[in-house]
Design a protein around this motif. Structure first.
Motif, short mmCIF file in Angstrom:
data_model
loop_
_atom_site.label_atom_id
_atom_site.label_comp_id
_atom_site.label_asym_id
_atom_site.label_seq_id
_atom_site.Cartn_x
_atom_site.Cartn_y
_atom_site.Cartn_z
N VAL A 1 0.84 -1.20 0.00
CA VAL A 1 0.00 0.00 0.00
C VAL A 1 0.88 1.25 0.00
O VAL A 1 0.60 2.23 -0.69
CB VAL A 1 -0.98 0.00 1.20
N ASP A 2 1.97 1.19 0.74
CA ASP A 2 2.86 2.35 0.80
C ASP A 2 3.55 2.62 -0.55
O ASP A 2 3.69 3.77 -0.95
CB ASP A 2 3.91 2.17 1.91
N TYR B 1 0.97 4.29 -2.60
CA TYR B 1 0.78 5.64 -2.08
C TYR B 1 1.87 6.59 -2.58
O TYR B 1 1.58 7.68 -3.07
CB TYR B 1 0.76 5.57 -0.55
N TYR C 1 -5.67 2.98 0.96
CA TYR C 1 -6.13 1.84 1.76
C TYR C 1 -7.56 1.45 1.39
O TYR C 1 -7.86 0.28 1.19
CB TYR C 1 -6.07 2.15 3.26
N LYS C 2 -8.42 2.45 1.34
CA LYS C 2 -9.84 2.19 1.09
C LYS C 2 -10.04 1.55 -0.28
O LYS C 2 -10.81 0.60 -0.43
CB LYS C 2 -10.64 3.51 1.18
N SER D 1 -8.68 -2.06 -0.20
CA SER D 1 -9.54 -3.01 0.54
C SER D 1 -10.81 -3.33 -0.20
O SER D 1 -11.28 -4.47 -0.16
CB SER D 1 -9.92 -2.57 1.96
#
Ligand SMILES: [Zn+2]
Ligand SMILES: [Zn+2]
Length: 151
Positions: A47-48, A51, A67-68, A71
């Motif tokens: 995720v990072d 990002y 994240y959202k 997921s």
């Protein structure tokens, strides 16, 4: 080294979009950027990682947005999550179907080789346990060629 062929990233983005639209998910430019990175990447980003890449293009992006989006894609089976006990989860959005991974314990590089006998293994598992098998997790841990050379 044998690597599987990449699945057409545009096709994957379209599939993700159609699933997300069914969930009334508003597609912002930032979220679309997340989809494109996941769909086109063979390196199994965290995720990072995602990002950092989105932020380079859209500096106001928040980690929560990434994240959202990840997921929800996971919930829709449009991205495969590779969970690790230390929480450094990695994601495959190019091929969201279960497949075996080779994981380097040193540099954390992850590869998707094309293996021949996974279906047979799954059938054998089913035959020997009586279970109906839906998916599997098959990770192989070791040292990648680069790290072997550095040792
Ligand atoms: Zn390595
Ligand atoms: Zn993979």
């Amino acid at each position: 080294m044998q690597h599987r062929d990449s699945i057409d990233p545009q096709k994957r983005v379209d599939e993700m979009l159609s699933r997300l639209r069914g969930r009334d998910f508003r597609i912002t430019p930032q979220r679309l950027a997340v989809l494109k990175i996941l769909a086109g990447s063979m390196s199994h980003p965290s995720v990072d990682d995602i990002y950092q890449e989105v932020k380079a293009e859209f500096p106001t992006t928040s980690l929560a947005t990434v994240y959202k989006t990840v997921s929800l894609l996971k919930e829709l089976n449009e991205v495969l999550e590779l969970g690790f006990p230390d929480g450094s989860n990695r994601y495959d959005g190019n091929n969201p179907l279960p497949h075996p991974h080779a994981i380097c314990m040193k540099c954390k590089k992850i590869m998707d080789p094309e293996l021949m006998n996974i279906d047979a293994l799954s059938e054998e598992m089913s035959r020997k346990t009586g279970y109906k098998i839906f998916h599997h997790r098959l990770d192989f841990f070791g040292l990648c060629p680069d790290c072997q050379q550095k040792n």
